[in-house]
Design a protein around this motif. Sequence first.
Motif, PDB file in Angstrom:
ATOM      1  N   SER A 195      72.331  32.908  96.281  1.00  0.00           N
ATOM      2  CA  SER A 195      73.695  33.002  96.799  1.00  0.00           C
ATOM      3  C   SER A 195      74.441  34.238  96.332  1.00  0.00           C
ATOM      4  CB  SER A 195      74.495  31.763  96.373  1.00  0.00           C
ATOM      5  OG  SER A 195      74.730  31.788  94.970  1.00  0.00           O
ATOM      6  N   GLY A 196      73.895  34.936  95.340  1.00  0.00           N
ATOM      7  CA  GLY A 196      74.594  36.089  94.779  1.00  0.00           C
ATOM      8  C   GLY A 196      75.553  35.723  93.656  1.00  0.00           C
ATOM      9  N   PHE A 197      75.628  34.438  93.296  1.00  0.00           N
ATOM     10  CA  PHE A 197      76.502  34.003  92.201  1.00  0.00           C
ATOM     11  C   PHE A 197      75.986  34.590  90.895  1.00  0.00           C
ATOM     12  CE2 PHE A 197      77.803  30.688  89.049  1.00  0.00           C
ATOM     13  CZ  PHE A 197      79.172  30.857  89.169  1.00  0.00           C
ATOM     14  N   LYS A 198      76.853  35.276  90.153  1.00  0.00           N
ATOM     15  CA  LYS A 198      76.399  36.079  89.022  1.00  0.00           C
ATOM     16  C   LYS A 198      76.661  35.455  87.649  1.00  0.00           C
ATOM     17  CE  LYS A 198      76.981  40.427  91.567  1.00  0.00           C
ATOM     18  NZ  LYS A 198      75.544  40.537  91.839  1.00  0.00           N
ATOM     19  N   ASP A 199      77.425  34.386  87.589  1.00  0.00           N
ATOM     20  CA  ASP A 199      77.809  33.856  86.277  1.00  0.00           C
ATOM     21  C   ASP A 199      77.103  32.540  85.975  1.00  0.00           C
ATOM     22  OD1 ASP A 199      79.202  34.102  83.887  1.00  0.00           O
ATOM     23  OD2 ASP A 199      80.831  32.800  84.574  1.00  0.00           O
ATOM     24  N   ASN A 200      75.939  32.328  86.572  1.00  0.00           N
ATOM     25  CA  ASN A 200      75.247  31.059  86.402  1.00  0.00           C
ATOM     26  C   ASN A 200      74.599  30.948  85.023  1.00  0.00           C
ATOM     27  OD1 ASN A 200      74.218  28.518  87.320  1.00  0.00           O
ATOM     28  ND2 ASN A 200      72.214  29.481  87.609  1.00  0.00           N
ATOM     29  N   ILE A 201      74.721  29.768  84.413  1.00  0.00           N
ATOM     30  CA  ILE A 201      74.013  29.452  83.171  1.00  0.00           C
ATOM     31  C   ILE A 201      72.931  28.437  83.518  1.00  0.00           C
ATOM     32  CG2 ILE A 201      74.168  28.422  80.874  1.00  0.00           C
ATOM     33  CD1 ILE A 201      77.052  29.396  80.732  1.00  0.00           C
ATOM     34  N   VAL A 202      71.694  28.821  83.351  1.00  0.00           N
ATOM     35  CA  VAL A 202      70.572  27.981  83.759  1.00  0.00           C
ATOM     36  C   VAL A 202      70.307  26.888  82.713  1.00  0.00           C
ATOM     37  CG1 VAL A 202      68.116  27.960  84.355  1.00  0.00           C
ATOM     38  CG2 VAL A 202      69.551  29.890  85.032  1.00  0.00           C
ATOM     39  N   THR A 203      70.203  25.651  83.174  1.00  0.00           N
ATOM     40  CA  THR A 203      69.933  24.527  82.282  1.00  0.00           C
ATOM     41  C   THR A 203      68.429  24.253  82.226  1.00  0.00           C
ATOM     42  OG1 THR A 203      69.965  22.752  83.930  1.00  0.00           O
ATOM     43  CG2 THR A 203      72.103  23.539  83.128  1.00  0.00           C
ATOM     44  N   GLU A 204      68.042  23.330  81.332  1.00  0.00           N
ATOM     45  CA  GLU A 204      66.625  22.965  81.219  1.00  0.00           C
ATOM     46  C   GLU A 204      66.087  22.414  82.528  1.00  0.00           C
ATOM     47  OE1 GLU A 204      68.481  22.024  77.094  1.00  0.00           O
ATOM     48  OE2 GLU A 204      69.038  21.783  79.190  1.00  0.00           O
TER      49      GLU A 204
END
Length: 225
Positions: A195-204
């Motif tokens: 999506s181009g979303f840049k502030d994602n924090i990836v979870t387990e």
Amino acid sequence: MRFRKIKNLEKRRESCTDYRIPYKKIEDLDLKNLEKNYSPIDLSTVFSKEQPLVLEIGCGKGQFAAEYAKRHPDKNIIGVECVPGVLVKACEKVRDAELDNVRFLEMKAEYLPVFIEKNSVCEIYLNFSTPFPKYKKEKHRLTSPDFLKIYKQLLKNDGFIAQKTDNEPFFDYSAESFTANGFELSEVSRDLHNSGFKDNIVTEYEEKFASQGLPIYRLVAKLKK
């Protein structure tokens, strides 16, 4: 969902006492009348700085909470988790990273209105909550009307809820539930990683599902003015 037993659980929990928020447990807590037991935790005794408060409900092993705390030193985040064996891993992660702006509550989300001050939370994160696909289990979904009522009590007027899931039916249910209960949706994505979303924090869980080629669904919900 079943979780593996954790070796030396009590000893490990004791070693993380400073990262778990203590609270006075109330016997026979009446979930239908929580107001009479309202006893919010004094967070000035928990965090070293008074800063905007963030909740992650169902924090799992703490990957999101720990990374969020690193990226946002100007905010305090509380991870909420009811499974002791999972929560101890989150505490150890934060302890080892020496983060002072993240702490954990070992409790069910239903109890939050008793222990978290009203209108004190600026952000709530629901990351890969159990979807409870059977209709009879609807009340246990963290985006059911009963839980949304809880979040309304906790959120500041300009606060928001961000949800991520890999489960499309649960995502659709959540979007309908938010909309029907006084929230406006934004940042709705049915394929977050493209999506181009840049502030994602990836979870387990997110790492696991994305590696299988599954799309990640995300939305933000704010109370209607």
